[in-house]
Design a protein around this motif. Structure first.
Motif, PDB file in Angstrom:
ATOM      1  N   ARG A  38      49.980  56.326  45.852  1.00  0.00           N
ATOM      2  CA  ARG A  38      49.157  56.524  44.658  1.00  0.00           C
ATOM      3  C   ARG A  38      47.895  55.666  44.712  1.00  0.00           C
ATOM      4  N   VAL A  39      48.032  54.421  45.146  1.00  0.00           N
ATOM      5  CA  VAL A  39      46.868  53.527  45.230  1.00  0.00           C
ATOM      6  C   VAL A  39      45.912  53.990  46.322  1.00  0.00           C
ATOM      7  N   ARG A  40      46.438  54.427  47.453  1.00  0.00           N
ATOM      8  CA  ARG A  40      45.566  54.904  48.537  1.00  0.00           C
ATOM      9  C   ARG A  40      44.827  56.181  48.151  1.00  0.00           C
ATOM     10  N   GLY A  41      45.344  56.901  47.188  1.00  0.00           N
ATOM     11  CA  GLY A  41      44.692  58.121  46.739  1.00  0.00           C
ATOM     12  C   GLY A  41      43.569  57.882  45.737  1.00  0.00           C
ATOM     13  N   LEU A  42      43.384  56.638  45.308  1.00  0.00           N
ATOM     14  CA  LEU A  42      42.329  56.341  44.351  1.00  0.00           C
ATOM     15  C   LEU A  42      40.950  56.446  45.004  1.00  0.00           C
ATOM     16  N   SER A  43      39.955  56.715  44.181  1.00  0.00           N
ATOM     17  CA  SER A  43      38.589  56.738  44.690  1.00  0.00           C
ATOM     18  C   SER A  43      38.144  55.320  45.026  1.00  0.00           C
ATOM     19  N   ARG A  44      37.009  55.210  45.674  1.00  0.00           N
ATOM     20  CA  ARG A  44      36.483  53.915  46.093  1.00  0.00           C
ATOM     21  C   ARG A  44      36.255  52.993  44.894  1.00  0.00           C
ATOM     22  N   LEU A  45      35.642  53.520  43.843  1.00  0.00           N
ATOM     23  CA  LEU A  45      35.355  52.721  42.660  1.00  0.00           C
ATOM     24  C   LEU A  45      36.642  52.343  41.924  1.00  0.00           C
ATOM     25  N   SER A  46      37.559  53.291  41.770  1.00  0.00           N
ATOM     26  CA  SER A  46      38.822  53.007  41.080  1.00  0.00           C
ATOM     27  C   SER A  46      39.628  51.947  41.817  1.00  0.00           C
ATOM     28  N   TYR A  47      39.648  52.032  43.136  1.00  0.00           N
ATOM     29  CA  TYR A  47      40.379  51.051  43.942  1.00  0.00           C
ATOM     30  C   TYR A  47      39.754  49.661  43.787  1.00  0.00           C
ATOM     31  N   ALA A  48      38.434  49.589  43.833  1.00  0.00           N
ATOM     32  CA  ALA A  48      37.746  48.306  43.690  1.00  0.00           C
ATOM     33  C   ALA A  48      37.997  47.713  42.304  1.00  0.00           C
ATOM     34  N   LEU A  50      40.592  48.279  40.370  1.00  0.00           N
ATOM     35  CA  LEU A  50      42.002  47.872  40.308  1.00  0.00           C
ATOM     36  C   LEU A  50      42.201  46.524  40.995  1.00  0.00           C
ATOM     37  N   VAL A  51      41.618  46.346  42.170  1.00  0.00           N
ATOM     38  CA  VAL A  51      41.743  45.074  42.887  1.00  0.00           C
ATOM     39  C   VAL A  51      41.114  43.945  42.081  1.00  0.00           C
ATOM     40  N   GLY A  52      39.937  44.203  41.511  1.00  0.00           N
ATOM     41  CA  GLY A  52      39.282  43.186  40.693  1.00  0.00           C
ATOM     42  C   GLY A  52      40.102  42.803  39.480  1.00  0.00           C
ATOM     43  N   LEU A  53      40.681  43.788  38.813  1.00  0.00           N
ATOM     44  CA  LEU A  53      41.499  43.529  37.632  1.00  0.00           C
ATOM     45  C   LEU A  53      42.749  42.732  37.991  1.00  0.00           C
ATOM     46  N   ILE A  54      43.430  43.134  39.045  1.00  0.00           N
ATOM     47  CA  ILE A  54      44.657  42.438  39.453  1.00  0.00           C
ATOM     48  C   ILE A  54      44.348  41.002  39.864  1.00  0.00           C
ATOM     49  N   SER A  55      43.268  40.798  40.607  1.00  0.00           N
ATOM     50  CA  SER A  55      42.935  39.431  41.018  1.00  0.00           C
ATOM     51  C   SER A  55      42.544  38.577  39.814  1.00  0.00           C
ATOM     52  N   ALA A  56      41.800  39.130  38.868  1.00  0.00           N
ATOM     53  CA  ALA A  56      41.405  38.367  37.682  1.00  0.00           C
ATOM     54  C   ALA A  56      42.628  37.994  36.840  1.00  0.00           C
ATOM     55  N   VAL A  57      43.539  38.926  36.649  1.00  0.00           N
ATOM     56  CA  VAL A  57      44.748  38.646  35.863  1.00  0.00           C
ATOM     57  C   VAL A  57      45.620  37.603  36.565  1.00  0.00           C
ATOM     58  N   SER A  80      33.681  39.441  41.680  1.00  0.00           N
ATOM     59  CA  SER A  80      33.344  39.344  43.107  1.00  0.00           C
ATOM     60  C   SER A  80      34.287  40.184  43.962  1.00  0.00           C
ATOM     61  N   MET A  81      35.571  40.211  43.616  1.00  0.00           N
ATOM     62  CA  MET A  81      36.507  41.048  44.385  1.00  0.00           C
ATOM     63  C   MET A  81      36.174  42.527  44.214  1.00  0.00           C
ATOM     64  N   THR A  82      35.781  42.917  43.016  1.00  0.00           N
ATOM     65  CA  THR A  82      35.387  44.309  42.796  1.00  0.00           C
ATOM     66  C   THR A  82      34.185  44.671  43.651  1.00  0.00           C
ATOM     67  N   VAL A  83      33.181  43.805  43.670  1.00  0.00           N
ATOM     68  CA  VAL A  83      31.968  44.083  44.457  1.00  0.00           C
ATOM     69  C   VAL A  83      32.283  44.130  45.942  1.00  0.00           C
ATOM     70  N   VAL A  84      33.069  43.176  46.422  1.00  0.00           N
ATOM     71  CA  VAL A  84      33.395  43.131  47.860  1.00  0.00           C
ATOM     72  C   VAL A  84      34.210  44.352  48.268  1.00  0.00           C
ATOM     73  N   TYR A  85      35.219  44.709  47.492  1.00  0.00           N
ATOM     74  CA  TYR A  85      36.043  45.862  47.853  1.00  0.00           C
ATOM     75  C   TYR A  85      35.267  47.167  47.739  1.00  0.00           C
ATOM     76  N   TYR A  86      34.331  47.241  46.804  1.00  0.00           N
ATOM     77  CA  TYR A  86      33.511  48.462  46.712  1.00  0.00           C
ATOM     78  C   TYR A  86      32.568  48.537  47.898  1.00  0.00           C
ATOM     79  N   ALA A  87      31.982  47.414  48.290  1.00  0.00           N
ATOM     80  CA  ALA A  87      31.017  47.409  49.379  1.00  0.00           C
ATOM     81  C   ALA A  87      31.685  47.657  50.730  1.00  0.00           C
ATOM     82  N   LEU A  88      32.837  47.066  50.951  1.00  0.00           N
ATOM     83  CA  LEU A  88      33.475  47.167  52.268  1.00  0.00           C
ATOM     84  C   LEU A  88      34.408  48.367  52.394  1.00  0.00           C
TER      85      LEU A  88
END
Length: 94
Positions: A38-48, A50-57, A80-88
């Motif tokens: 389910r997570v791998r099926g997310l779009s680039r923005l949604s995945y970024a 999600l990672v940003g939210l989980i790391s912040a929490v 920063s995690m959202t930006v990095v994961y979206y960029a990479l």
């Protein structure tokens, strides 16, 4: 404990025998695969996001356990995690 002992058999409250260790591992592996797919099926923005939210929490939770104050750290890390994961784009398969 939430188990009832009837004779020599150990049953749960519903009268079902408890799962064995291999059955529990199979259930956990199945749950992990479903979540991973389910997570791998997310779009680039949604995945970024999600990672940003989980790391912040997670950082906010750890920050609450430690002495001191400040909520800038979790917010900065989440952004920063959202930006990095979206960029990479780590889920890029091409």
């Amino acid at each position: 404990m939430n188990q009832l002992f009837t004779g020599s058999a150990c049953l749960t409250k519903r009268g079902i025998p408890p799962l064995t260790v291999p059955e529990r591992m199979d259930a956990l592996q199945h749950l992990y695969r479903r979540l991973d797919n389910r997570v791998r099926g997310l779009s680039r923005l949604s995945y970024a996001l999600l990672v940003g939210l989980i790391s912040a929490v997670a950082i906010f939770a750890v920050r609450n356990l430690l002495p001191g104050d400040g909520s800038f750290g979790p917010i900065a890390m989440g952004v920063s995690m959202t930006v990095v994961y979206y960029a990479l784009d780590p889920n890029n398969t091409t």
